[in-house]
Design an enzyme around this catalytic site. Structure first.
Site, PDB file in Angstrom:
ATOM      1  N   THR A 111       5.565  13.662 -27.983  1.00 30.69           N
ATOM      2  CA  THR A 111       5.799  12.312 -27.486  1.00 30.69           C
ATOM      3  C   THR A 111       6.127  12.288 -25.998  1.00 30.69           C
ATOM      4  O   THR A 111       6.302  11.224 -25.429  1.00 30.69           O
ATOM      5  CB  THR A 111       6.943  11.622 -28.254  1.00 30.69           C
ATOM      6  OG1 THR A 111       8.012  12.550 -28.402  1.00 30.69           O
ATOM      7  CG2 THR A 111       6.478  11.151 -29.617  1.00 30.69           C
ATOM      8  N   GLY A 112       6.241  13.458 -25.387  1.00 27.45           N
ATOM      9  CA  GLY A 112       6.422  13.485 -23.936  1.00 27.45           C
ATOM     10  C   GLY A 112       7.837  13.792 -23.479  1.00 27.45           C
ATOM     11  O   GLY A 112       8.225  13.394 -22.388  1.00 27.45           O
ATOM     12  N   GLY A 134      12.785  12.998 -30.280  1.00 21.62           N
ATOM     13  CA  GLY A 134      11.524  12.380 -30.664  1.00 21.62           C
ATOM     14  C   GLY A 134      10.575  13.383 -31.278  1.00 21.62           C
ATOM     15  O   GLY A 134      10.780  14.596 -31.168  1.00 21.62           O
ATOM     16  N   THR A 171       9.217  16.820 -22.768  1.00 24.27           N
ATOM     17  CA  THR A 171       9.145  17.753 -21.651  1.00 24.27           C
ATOM     18  C   THR A 171       8.662  17.039 -20.391  1.00 24.27           C
ATOM     19  O   THR A 171       9.184  17.244 -19.299  1.00 24.27           O
ATOM     20  CB  THR A 171       8.180  18.901 -21.993  1.00 24.27           C
ATOM     21  OG1 THR A 171       8.451  19.351 -23.306  1.00 24.27           O
ATOM     22  CG2 THR A 171       8.315  20.035 -21.015  1.00 24.27           C
ATOM     23  N   PRO A 222       7.276  15.744 -31.992  1.00 22.22           N
ATOM     24  CA  PRO A 222       6.554  16.629 -31.074  1.00 22.22           C
ATOM     25  C   PRO A 222       5.416  15.881 -30.372  1.00 22.22           C
ATOM     26  O   PRO A 222       4.738  15.066 -30.996  1.00 22.22           O
ATOM     27  CB  PRO A 222       5.982  17.704 -32.003  1.00 22.22           C
ATOM     28  CG  PRO A 222       6.853  17.682 -33.200  1.00 22.22           C
ATOM     29  CD  PRO A 222       7.342  16.276 -33.341  1.00 22.22           C
ATOM     30  N   HIS A 257     -16.920   5.346 -54.079  1.00 25.98           N
ATOM     31  CA  HIS A 257     -15.483   5.522 -53.875  1.00 25.98           C
ATOM     32  C   HIS A 257     -15.028   4.835 -52.582  1.00 25.98           C
ATOM     33  O   HIS A 257     -14.094   4.032 -52.582  1.00 25.98           O
ATOM     34  CB  HIS A 257     -15.160   7.034 -53.819  1.00 25.98           C
ATOM     35  CG  HIS A 257     -13.733   7.357 -53.538  1.00 25.98           C
ATOM     36  ND1 HIS A 257     -12.899   7.863 -54.496  1.00 25.98           N
ATOM     37  CD2 HIS A 257     -13.002   7.261 -52.407  1.00 25.98           C
ATOM     38  CE1 HIS A 257     -11.700   8.053 -53.969  1.00 25.98           C
ATOM     39  NE2 HIS A 257     -11.739   7.705 -52.697  1.00 25.98           N
ATOM     40  N   GLU A 258     -15.749   5.132 -51.503  1.00 26.50           N
ATOM     41  CA  GLU A 258     -15.352   4.553 -50.211  1.00 26.50           C
ATOM     42  C   GLU A 258     -15.515   3.041 -50.210  1.00 26.50           C
ATOM     43  O   GLU A 258     -14.666   2.314 -49.701  1.00 26.50           O
ATOM     44  CB  GLU A 258     -16.148   5.174 -49.060  1.00 26.50           C
ATOM     45  CG  GLU A 258     -15.894   6.661 -48.834  1.00 26.50           C
ATOM     46  CD  GLU A 258     -14.431   7.004 -48.669  1.00 26.50           C
ATOM     47  OE1 GLU A 258     -13.667   6.153 -48.179  1.00 26.50           O
ATOM     48  OE2 GLU A 258     -14.036   8.122 -49.062  1.00 26.50           O
TER      49      GLU A 258
HETATM   50  P1  ADP Z   1       7.137  17.125 -26.237  1.00 25.95           P
HETATM   51  O1  ADP Z   1       7.940  17.886 -25.251  1.00 25.95           O
HETATM   52  O2  ADP Z   1       7.752  15.823 -26.635  1.00 25.95           O
HETATM   53  O3  ADP Z   1       6.691  17.899 -27.427  1.00 25.95           O
HETATM   54  P2  ADP Z   1       5.269  17.066 -24.092  1.00 25.95           P
HETATM   55  O4  ADP Z   1       6.105  16.443 -23.061  1.00 25.95           O
HETATM   56  O5  ADP Z   1       5.117  18.549 -24.022  1.00 25.95           O
HETATM   57  O6  ADP Z   1       5.786  16.675 -25.529  1.00 25.95           O
HETATM   58  O7  ADP Z   1       3.858  16.357 -24.089  1.00 25.95           O
HETATM   59  C1  ADP Z   1       2.661  17.066 -24.172  1.00 25.95           C
HETATM   60  C2  ADP Z   1       1.590  16.403 -23.362  1.00 25.95           C
HETATM   61  O8  ADP Z   1       1.250  15.139 -23.900  1.00 25.95           O
HETATM   62  C3  ADP Z   1       1.993  16.126 -21.946  1.00 25.95           C
HETATM   63  O9  ADP Z   1       1.741  17.218 -21.129  1.00 25.95           O
HETATM   64  C4  ADP Z   1       1.125  14.947 -21.577  1.00 25.95           C
HETATM   65  O10 ADP Z   1      -0.147  15.357 -21.138  1.00 25.95           O
HETATM   66  C5  ADP Z   1       0.953  14.218 -22.882  1.00 25.95           C
HETATM   67  N1  ADP Z   1       1.883  13.092 -22.989  1.00 25.95           N
HETATM   68  C6  ADP Z   1       2.855  12.968 -23.909  1.00 25.95           C
HETATM   69  N2  ADP Z   1       3.504  11.796 -23.752  1.00 25.95           N
HETATM   70  C7  ADP Z   1       2.964  11.176 -22.698  1.00 25.95           C
HETATM   71  C8  ADP Z   1       3.206   9.929 -22.034  1.00 25.95           C
HETATM   72  N3  ADP Z   1       4.164   9.085 -22.437  1.00 25.95           N
HETATM   73  N4  ADP Z   1       2.443   9.621 -20.977  1.00 25.95           N
HETATM   74  C9  ADP Z   1       1.487  10.455 -20.567  1.00 25.95           C
HETATM   75  N5  ADP Z   1       1.200  11.627 -21.132  1.00 25.95           N
HETATM   76  C10 ADP Z   1       1.913  12.004 -22.203  1.00 25.95           C
HETATM   77 ZN    ZN Z   2     -10.346   7.624 -51.156  1.00 22.51          ZN
END
Ligand code: ADP
Ligand code: ZN
Length: 635
Positions: A223-224, A219, A226, A221, A440-441
């Protein structure tokens, strides 16, 4: 947006490590030791007068010796003349010892002559001791230098050739559970089995089932990934080892491999446990040379593969890895029995974002007026890390303004900080520039407001942002959308070029402010033709393919040059149509455009509702009986 890893309390920031290699260190140590002993020798020798062996023999035969000391390689002696002086003025002589002489008898003879023979006679001050003392000195110095580099934040020079220095973060208990991970239900479900297995391996081994040894979390970067891996460890209540793929990449061939071995050894000691390898693409990239590889990386990868094959899954080690570029991974990593499960960790949808906001606001005091759903709606495309960041920014703002709780405005403002860049109040625009930006906007907004298939406008502003945008029009979808029709995309194109169209219609000028719009419009038009099959000319043929879907999602042309040229012409045609149509609309609605723009110039920021009030008032005026002429007096 990259998740802010520094906030993660479980990881220590990695210091840069100065790398001195072994050979240099040894050389430096050697030079220091040699210099040192040379200086020592000089000092020692200056206390003595250097003489020849025959000088000594002459003195002995003349009976002038007072004192003698025979050492392994030299002989010290003092004449009677010197011995008579005050002790501080005495100066002894020294001379080399010819090899093979029998000095023990010489010593007894001298003693018989009444010469004082010192005790240390022929003490074994031999070459071996000398070498030994050198070795000890070198060793000591080396250790000291090693310690010094360690202090400097490095791993010490030993580390460069020693084994265990991999930055492994072992957590006995992660303290994270699935409750802390919002959304991602499918991913959680796939991981549930692994948790169950870690809890109760016998249940599986009794039947003879083999569990997957590893799973790949894929996924974008932030997205959670880790977080999910940690939650698996937390749910299963097992230790969590984490290491980043880039930590394996080493300067010396073979080093990465030894780290891999080390990691698995450590893990085996505390199994059941989870090993998490972040950014596995750093080691696991394909070994064909398309993306460039080298023998160090290859060795590391081979080691990793053999470790994964090597451990008995009944031991309860589960290897999770994360990547955002699954397509570059070596096929061998993905074979059955290795990372054969792929768990997609998607960007959250509306509900997912709402849940993520809820998770992160759990410990934050919110005031009554907070409507998280509104924020979730506004943040389409944001990942968990962005939302966590947004909530934190809002809390910081509340503190800065001396409030006790976070309110909706804090959240909205920090949304702009995190996602749109901070408001920049000190960019001074000339009046003419301001007018241009306003028109423009409103050009964008008016097209969006007048079209059927567009997303409603929620805000228009001409307050400059640090991101460089001099103003922007924010559109907010009413509900989460997964599909777009060709009609909607054409509307989006017209909306995108609406800014430039307004500049052209009103002032007859073209400004640089439209650069980003044009870029986006072109990319959209190109996608419509090359990937979505929305052109008459190419029909359903795809002419570009996406390479790394989870990073920038950039597509590469995948057709003959002739076709590519044709695609360019189609893109141009599509853009031109959109532009002409936008210009026509704005020309027709010129008075409305003027009205709203003037209002925006005064207020600087207007809401979607204010905009719609103007638009519907105009529509009503048109419906009213014919005495009110159609609203385009100028053309
Ligand atoms: P990745 O490893 O995908 O780059 P991380 O797991 O390091 O992302 O996510 C970074 C931070 O974003 C987490 O420590 C958390 O605080 C927040 N986060 C990301 N996804 C979620 C989620 N699904 N629910 C809650 N917090 C999230
Ligand atoms: Zn514009």
């Amino acid at each position: 947006m990259e998740p802010n890893r520094n906030n993660d309390p479980n990881k220590t920031p990695e210091g840069g490590r100065p790398k001195l290699n072994l050979v240099t260190t040894l050389l430096i140590t050697l030079v220091i030791v040699l210099l040192f002993s040379w200086v020592l020798n000089m000092v020692r020798s200056s206390q003595y007068t250097l003489t020849t062996w025959s000088d000594f023999v002459a003195a002995r035969d003349a009976g002038q010796l007072a004192e003698v000391e025979i050492q392994a390689d030299r002989l010290l002696y003092m004449t009677k003349e010197e011995a008579a002086k005050e002790p501080q003025d005495q100066k002894a002589c020294f001379t080399g010892l010819p090899r093979g002489g029998n000095y023990e008898t010489m010593a007894t003879e001298l003693a018989a002559q009444g010469v004082k023979v010192n005790e240390k006679i022929i003490e074994d001050n031999s070459i071996i001791t000398m070498i030994l003392s050198y070795v000890v000195m070198i060793g000591g110095l080396f250790l000291i230098m090693n310690m010094l580099t360690r202090r400097m934040g490095g791993d010490g020079m030993m580390g460069s050739f020693g084994k265990s220095k991999a930055k492994v973060y072992m957590e006995k208990q992660t303290g994270v559970t699935f409750k802390d991970v919002a959304g991602q239900d499918e991913a959680k479900e796939s991981l549930q089995e692994i948790i169950d297995f870690l809890h109760n391996p016998q249940k599986y081994t009794a039947i003879g089932a083999k569990l997957p040894k590893g799973a790949l979390l894929v996924g974008s970067p932030g997205t959670g990934k880790t977080l999910l891996a940690k939650a698996v460890a937390g749910e299963a209540d097992v230790p969590f080892f984490s290491i980043s793929g880039s930590d394996f990449v080493e300067m010396f061939v073979g080093m990465g491999a030894s780290r891999v071995r080390d990691l698995f050894q450590q893990a085996a000691k505390v199994a059941p446990c989870i090993i998490f390898i972040d950014e596995i693409d750093a080691v696991g990239r394909s070994r064909d040379n398309r993306y460039g590889s080298n023998s160090e990386q290859e060795q590391t990868l081979n080691q990793l593969l053999s470790e994964i094959d090597g451990f008995e899954s009944s031991k309860g080690i589960v290897c999770l890895a994360a990547t955002n570029r699954p397509e570059i991974l070596d096929k061998a990593l993905l074979r059955p029995g290795r990372f054969d499960r792929r768990i997609i960790v998607d960007r959250p949808n509306l509900q997912g974002r709402l849940d993520t906001l809820k998770v992160h606001t759990r410990k934050i005091k919110l005031s009554e007026d907070v409507d998280l759903r509104k924020i979730a709606q506004a943040t389409a495309g944001a990942v968990g890390a962005d939302l966590a960041n947004l909530v934190n920014e809002a809390a910081l703002r509340a503190v800065r303004l001396g409030r006790q709780a976070v309110n909706q405005e804090d959240l909205l403002v920090s949304f702009e900080t995190v996602i749109a860049g901070t408001e920049k109040k000190n960019t001074v625009l000339t009046d003419m520039e301001k007018r241009l930006v306003a028109y423009h906007e409103v050009g964008h907004a008016l097209i969006a407001a007048l079209e059927k298939h567009s997303q409603p406008v929620s805000k228009i502003t001409i307050v400059p942002h640090t991101s460089g945008a001099l103003g922007y029009t924010m559109q907010m979808p009413e509900e989460e959308k997964f599909l777009s029709t060709a009609q909607e995309l054409r509307t989006e194109l017209r909306t995108l070029v609406g800014g430039r169209a307004a500049e052209q219609v009103v002032f007859g000028v073209q400004t640089t402010g439209a650069a980003n719009d044009i870029q986006r419009a072109t990319a959209l038009a190109r996608n419509m033709i090359t990937q979505y099959g929305m052109s008459d000319k190419f029909g359903l043929m795809t002419t570009a393919s996406v390479q790394n879907q989870y990073l920038d999602g950039q597509a590469y042309m995948d057709c003959s040059q002739e076709t590519a040229a044709g695609v360019d012409r189609e893109v141009m045609k599509l853009l031109n149509e959109a532009y002409e149509s936008a210009k026509a609309t704005l020309t027709q609605k010129r008075s409305l455009l003027d009205e709203i723009s003037e209002y925006l110039l005064v207020k600087e920021t207007i809401t979607g509702d204010e905009l719609m009030a103007y638009v519907s008032a105009d529509a009503k005026a048109l419906e009213a009986p014919a005495e009110e002429a159609p609203a385009n007096p100028e053309e």
